[in-house]
Write a protein that holds these residues in place. Sequence first.
Motif, PDB file in Angstrom:
ATOM      1  N   PRO A 119       0.648  -1.262  -0.024  1.00 30.78           N
ATOM      2  CA  PRO A 119      -0.101  -0.031   0.144  1.00 30.78           C
ATOM      3  C   PRO A 119       1.084   1.215  -0.051  1.00 30.78           C
ATOM      4  N   PHE A 163       1.908   2.371  -3.549  1.00 28.75           N
ATOM      5  CA  PHE A 163       0.752   2.654  -4.729  1.00 28.75           C
ATOM      6  C   PHE A 163       0.838   4.145  -5.008  1.00 28.75           C
ATOM      7  N   ASN A 177      -2.898  -3.925  -1.900  1.00 29.38           N
ATOM      8  CA  ASN A 177      -2.677  -2.523  -1.997  1.00 29.38           C
ATOM      9  C   ASN A 177      -3.915  -2.077  -1.904  1.00 29.38           C
TER      10      ASN A 177
END
Length: 294
Positions: free
Chosen positions: A151, A154, A239
């Motif tokens: 995450p 991203f 993510n």
Amino acid sequence: MRGNWDYLIFVIPVVLYFLLFCYTPMYGVQLAFKRFNPALGIMGSPWIGLDNFEKLFHSFQFLRILNNTLLINLFKTLISFPIPIILALMFNEMRSERWKKTFQTITYAPYFISTVVFVGIINLFLGGENGYLNHVLEMIGISPLPFLTSPDYFPGVYIGSDIWRNSGWNSIIFIAALAAVDPQLNESAQIDGASRWKRMIHVNLPCIMPVVIIQFILQMGKMMTLSYERILLMQNSLNLERSEVISTYAYKVGLINMDYGFSTAVGLFNNVINIILLLAANKIAKRYSSSSLF
């Protein structure tokens, strides 16, 4: 109008476009205030007032998707907005027309790649341990990085891909603005001993500043809007914490869960915030400069 009827004919397709694809769909905005039933249609579905908006605001995902949308757009604006201006100034200073056209073509090319192919290229370069970039990192002794599965990575991957795809295309309007700069201003500055750098900073950049301000205002009007197709293709279960934004949330709720009223409410909320930001940016620009949309 009678004297210029032939020119007005060219305007008809544009007017029809906005009427059919921008104004006519506004009829469906009332779904945000209804519990839509396909059997009853839009007009026959029962009114529920602001229930869809209350459902959105009380959703456990609301703050997360709002935060993701604003943060990605804020950093995208701060990082990617100046790059087309810099590219335009660089292209304007290139003396060789051949090299100028070559570099312009290279920077424009990614814009014409379809979203699916574009995300496929991103996966080839950044996907897992087999990605090209991770192979390069391994060659220099760095462990592979989870670009598409973490995450934290991203937002950076999305913003970087947006810069790669759109910067060249977005520079066109600034190149056109630079073409309208009076050559006598540069000649006068050159006679006064100004270097190319100083002419670029003190002559060219101030001349295109009205265009820059207007483009910035328009960008603020899209602060809540992201390319949901690209985000949707780049999303995965790992993510999702940072990749779920308002546009993808509205898509999933509306088409996958078939809750059209709630999805319309999400989209309407998104557009209202965009309008507020646009009006605020326009008012600030009007107060502190001579350029504004209206």
